[in-house]
Design a protein around this motif. Structure first.
Motif, short mmCIF file in Angstrom:
data_model
loop_
_atom_site.label_atom_id
_atom_site.label_comp_id
_atom_site.label_asym_id
_atom_site.label_seq_id
_atom_site.Cartn_x
_atom_site.Cartn_y
_atom_site.Cartn_z
N ALA A 129 0.78 -1.33 -0.01
CA ALA A 129 -0.05 -0.03 -0.05
C ALA A 129 0.93 1.29 -0.03
N SER A 130 1.89 1.39 0.58
CA SER A 130 2.68 2.55 0.81
C SER A 130 3.70 2.64 -0.39
N GLY A 131 4.12 1.61 -0.81
CA GLY A 131 4.86 1.61 -2.14
C GLY A 131 4.15 2.14 -3.12
N CYS A 132 2.86 1.78 -3.42
CA CYS A 132 2.07 2.36 -4.44
C CYS A 132 1.57 3.81 -4.42
N VAL A 180 -4.11 -3.63 -3.38
CA VAL A 180 -5.38 -2.96 -3.77
C VAL A 180 -5.16 -1.47 -4.17
N ASN A 181 -5.12 -1.21 -5.25
CA ASN A 181 -4.51 0.10 -5.90
C ASN A 181 -4.98 0.22 -7.21
N SER A 182 -5.13 1.49 -7.69
CA SER A 182 -5.68 1.86 -8.78
C SER A 182 -4.68 2.84 -9.41
N THR A 183 -3.92 3.58 -8.97
CA THR A 183 -3.31 4.64 -9.26
C THR A 183 -1.84 4.29 -10.02
N VAL A 184 -1.32 3.21 -9.45
CA VAL A 184 -0.05 2.65 -10.19
C VAL A 184 -0.10 2.29 -11.64
#
Length: 449
Positions: free
Chosen positions: A192-195, A277-281
């Motif tokens: 989460a933090s990496g993304c 869980v990420n959409s921005t990467v």
């Protein structure tokens, strides 16, 4: 053991029976559960306020300005204290902190906390009680200790082969995108933090890249217009083998083939590794604002070489490579730093009345689990006074019960997944235990699934 509650002075209370360490989300849940049952407790927090890692004012914490909940507010609340439904699906860190403050105010928790006090050590006495030594030169004896001091305070820093002459930092030192301006930034890690930090670098850096040692499944934060965890928990329940066939097809339909963006193909089935869980990467990879690389092979000067033979120049490497679950004041009693052998990630199997709330690794939201675990601890301690036979029954379970909470998933062998549990069987097991022990009727409310 006295059950009468009392307002605590600035020093350890005479007659308090339970020590709660930490006033973050887990510690607040523990204090509420103990107080609801009338159990006397002391509560200490080394910082000057509640909130734990969700307070960005803490200089010793891992929070950064762009941090949001990684699970939806719908499924992330304490069991009987929902988030305001006017908040966004994924609240910002300051909104989460406001929520924690409202929870603490609702249950009159703050005035019972001794702030600015650290626990230097706890020691088990021959009679089974616990002596806590505090850094203000006070000490006190307790029948039980609840360690809820959090699991994201000790950085897990990787070795980078070679010699990099730029800046190398762990993500826990990162606070604001202003730190990235004018720099070519490489983020290591796709949690989460990496993304989040890779996204900040794509917006604010002079160049942005993310390095991953393997391929991951990227789950968008919204699926068909609803938060991913809400989507996953609604509708018919599918067996895990069918989920692992259906969900990759759905992700392929929604995102296409992500290897075209430079991401590696996952080397595991979906859900076998903690979800990303990420959409921005994916968005920034699609727009060319971010470049994906595999694992680092070596560094020389400002040049970083990767295992696929490519290389690039960077000024800053930020390692979002996780944390070790250290409990410095009691490590000798908990053992393994990554995953102490706790029954249901809560009860020490070896040391009577030593508990850890907040050290669970699972693929669901944390607050409801912390709350249920705190209710279990409080119920067990209450039973030791009111229902000794039930307490002995629970003590036997703590020593001998080793339920399979994998849900049929073969979790990856990485250190993070030692003791990892799937949320569905974990929730179901905890619900059954709460019911069978008679703890659910007074204090527990079922979290939305």
């Amino acid at each position: 053991m006295s059950l009468a509650s009392a307002e605590l002075p600035d020093t350890p209370s005479k007659g308090a029976t339970v020590l709660v360490i930490g006033a973050g989300p887990a510690g607040l849940a523990a204090a509420r559960a103990l107080g609801a049952r009338g159990l006397r407790y002391d509560h200490v927090e080394r910082y000057a306020d509640i909130g734990g890692l969700w307070d960005i004012a803490r200089t010793d914490g891992p929070l950064y300005s762009s941090a949001h909940f990684n699970s939806s507010r719908t499924l992330s609340a304490y069991n009987d204290f929902p988030f305001d439904d006017t908040l966004p699906d994924y609240p910002r860190h300051d909104q989460v902190l406001d929520y924690l403050r409202a929870f603490a105010a609702r249950h009159d928790l703050v005035d019972r906390i001794r702030f600015g006090v650290s626990v230097e050590s706890i020691e088990k006495a021959s009679d089974g009680t616990w002596t806590a030594a505090f850094d203000d030169s006070t000490s006190a004896s307790y029948s039980a200790v609840v360690c809820s001091s959090g699991s994201q305070w000790t950085a897990n820093m990787p070795d980078i082969p070679g010699r990099f002459t730029g800046d190398v930092r762990h993500a826990m030192t990162y606070r604001d995108p202003a730190e990235l301006r004018g720099k070519r930034v490489l983020v290591v890690g796709a949690g989460a933090s990496g993304c989040d930090i890779a996204t900040d670098a794509a917006h604010h850096g002079d160049g942005a890249a993310i390095s991953m040692r393997r391929g991951y499944w990227f789950i968008p934060k919204h699926v068909l217009g609803v938060p991913a965890d809400v989507f996953g928990s609604s509708g018919p329940h599918l067996p895990i083998w069918l989920q692992q066939r259906v969900f990759p097809l759905l992700l392929r339909f929604l995102q296409g083939d992500l290897t075209r963006l430079g991401l590696q193909k996952p080397d595991h089935k979906i859900f076998e590794v903690h979800p990303t869980v990420n959409s921005t990467v994916v968005h920034h990879l699609q727009h060319g604002d971010l470049t994906a690389y595999p694992a680092i092979a070596s560094a020389s000067g400002r040049t970083v070489s990767f295992v696929d033979g490519r290389s690039a120049e960077f000024d800053l490497i930020l390692c979002a490579t996780g944390y070790r679950h250290t409990i410095d004041y009691a490590q000798k009693y908990f053992g393994n730093q990554q995953h102490p052998d706790l029954y249901l990630s809560t009860f020490s199997r070896v040391h009577h009345n030593l508990f850890g709330v907040g050290f669970v690794e699972t693929n669901s939201s944390a607050f409801p689990l912390f709350d249920t675990m705190a209710q279990m601890v409080a119920g067990y301690l209450d039973d030791q006074v009111r229902r000794p036979a039930e307490a002995r029954k629970m003590a036997d379970l703590i020593r001998t019960d080793r339920p399979d909470l994998s849900g049929g998933i073969r979790f990856d062998a990485a250190p993070r997944h030692v003791g990892y549990v799937d949320s569905a069987p974990l929730h179901a097991y905890l619900d059954r235990l709460m019911h069978s022990m008679g703890w659910g009727s007074e204090a527990h409310r079922h979290a939305p699934r």
